[in-house]
Design an enzyme around this catalytic site. Structure first.
Site, mmCIF file in Angstrom:
data_model
loop_
_atom_site.group_PDB
_atom_site.id
_atom_site.type_symbol
_atom_site.label_atom_id
_atom_site.label_comp_id
_atom_site.label_asym_id
_atom_site.label_seq_id
_atom_site.Cartn_x
_atom_site.Cartn_y
_atom_site.Cartn_z
ATOM 1 N N LYS A 138 -24.891 -14.148 31.674
ATOM 2 C CA LYS A 138 -26.191 -14.277 31.450
ATOM 3 C C LYS A 138 -26.404 -15.189 31.543
ATOM 4 O O LYS A 138 -25.566 -16.442 31.836
ATOM 5 C CB LYS A 138 -26.104 -13.335 29.820
ATOM 6 N N ASP A 148 -22.882 -12.648 21.102
ATOM 7 C CA ASP A 148 -23.914 -12.520 22.218
ATOM 8 C C ASP A 148 -23.490 -10.886 22.263
ATOM 9 O O ASP A 148 -23.310 -10.415 23.570
ATOM 10 C CB ASP A 148 -22.935 -13.697 23.498
#
Length: 283
Positions: free
Chosen positions: A11, A136
């Site tokens: 990401k 996350d």
């Protein structure tokens, strides 16, 4: 189904604001998460006993700290599942790079074993479990680019532009606790709305950790200055990785060809739907 191979994508934090510090020491964030079509790969083979075995180990990471093993054992404990798995991790993403590699590996483990063990848990349940492993993890479980608040766990799906990226790792590992503990870190950025962030667009986005990371880690600062000759760079997460947004793949690969020895770099396309979830749909 007894075997499954699934991606664990990287990401980027396309922007990251720190709006405050909580009494428990965690920081309040506003960030935009987007996936890349590049990352780790995990191979799972179902076992009929409850043993979970990770065939590949990470240097310097004890089994008790390995997020893949912790995710698998957490899923077993939550569901009472008596099955196990042999797991092999093909690791491509650097540790301490700000690309979410460990969190993505954990999320892929939860999603893949949910399918392999026929548990039929929904994504919200898996994301709640994942939050216990790291802030996350939920965005990787949910699988869509998102505006995130809180410590990064309150997610609103968004559609972002999907340029090509040159991602550069300057060969060091950044300590997230050191960055968030630094006295000079910006912690008082005024909160903004998601609508405003999206309206202002990529040209205005920044990372509040960037100045502190560049000060603490000269190697990151050197890589940042080098990238400035090609395109405006940004830090992802707390680093160490930097990225540039490019119009096409050819421009990104021209930079890749010039990366100096000792640095690692790759070219990838931004994705609003995670490659993990694209793979799930093909099953």
């Amino acid at each position: 189904m007894r075997e499954l191979t699934m991606p664990a994508p990287a990401k980027l934090n396309r922007m990251l604001h720190i709006t405050g510090r909580r009494e428990d020491g965690y920081h309040e964030l506003q960030t935009l998460f987007q996936f890349l079509d590049h990352g780790d790969t995990l191979h799972f083979k179902r076992r009929d006993d409850d043993n979970v075995h990770l065939a590949s180990t990470l240097a310097g990471v004890a089994d008790d700290d390995n997020l893949v093993l912790r995710a698998a054992r957490m899923l077993q404990a939550d569901t009472g599942c008596g099955l196990g798995a042999d797991i092999h991790l093909d690791k491509r993403l650097p540790l301490g790079g700000g690309l979410g590699g460990g969190s993505s590996d954990a999320a892929t483990t939860l999603v893949a074993l949910n399918r392999l063990w026929n548990l039929e848990l929904d994504l919200d349940h898996l994301a709640t479990l994942g939050l216990r492993l790291g802030a996350d993890v939920p965005v990787f479980v949910q699988g869509h680019a998102a505006w995130a608040e809180g410590i990064g766990e309150r997610l609103t799906p968004v559609a972002l532009d999907t340029p090509w990226f040159l991602v550069l790792h300057p060969g060091i590992e950044v300590s997230t606790p050191q960055v968030f503990g630094a006295p000079q870190l910006t912690r008082n950025t005024p909160p903004i709305s998601m609508a405003r962030a999206l309206q202002e667009g990529p040209g205005t986005w920044r990372n509040d950790c960037e100045a502190t990371v560049r000060r603490l880690y000269p190697a990151v600062d050197e890589a940042f200055e080098w990238l400035c000759a090609f395109a405006p760079p940004l830090l992802t997460g707390t680093g160490a990785c930097l990225f540039c947004s490019l119009k096409d793949e050819a421009d990104a690969r021209k930079i890749l060809a010039q990366v100096q020895e000792g640095w690692q770099a790759f070219v990838a396309r931004g994705r609003n739907v995670s490659p993990l979830h694209q793979a799930l749909r093909r099953l």
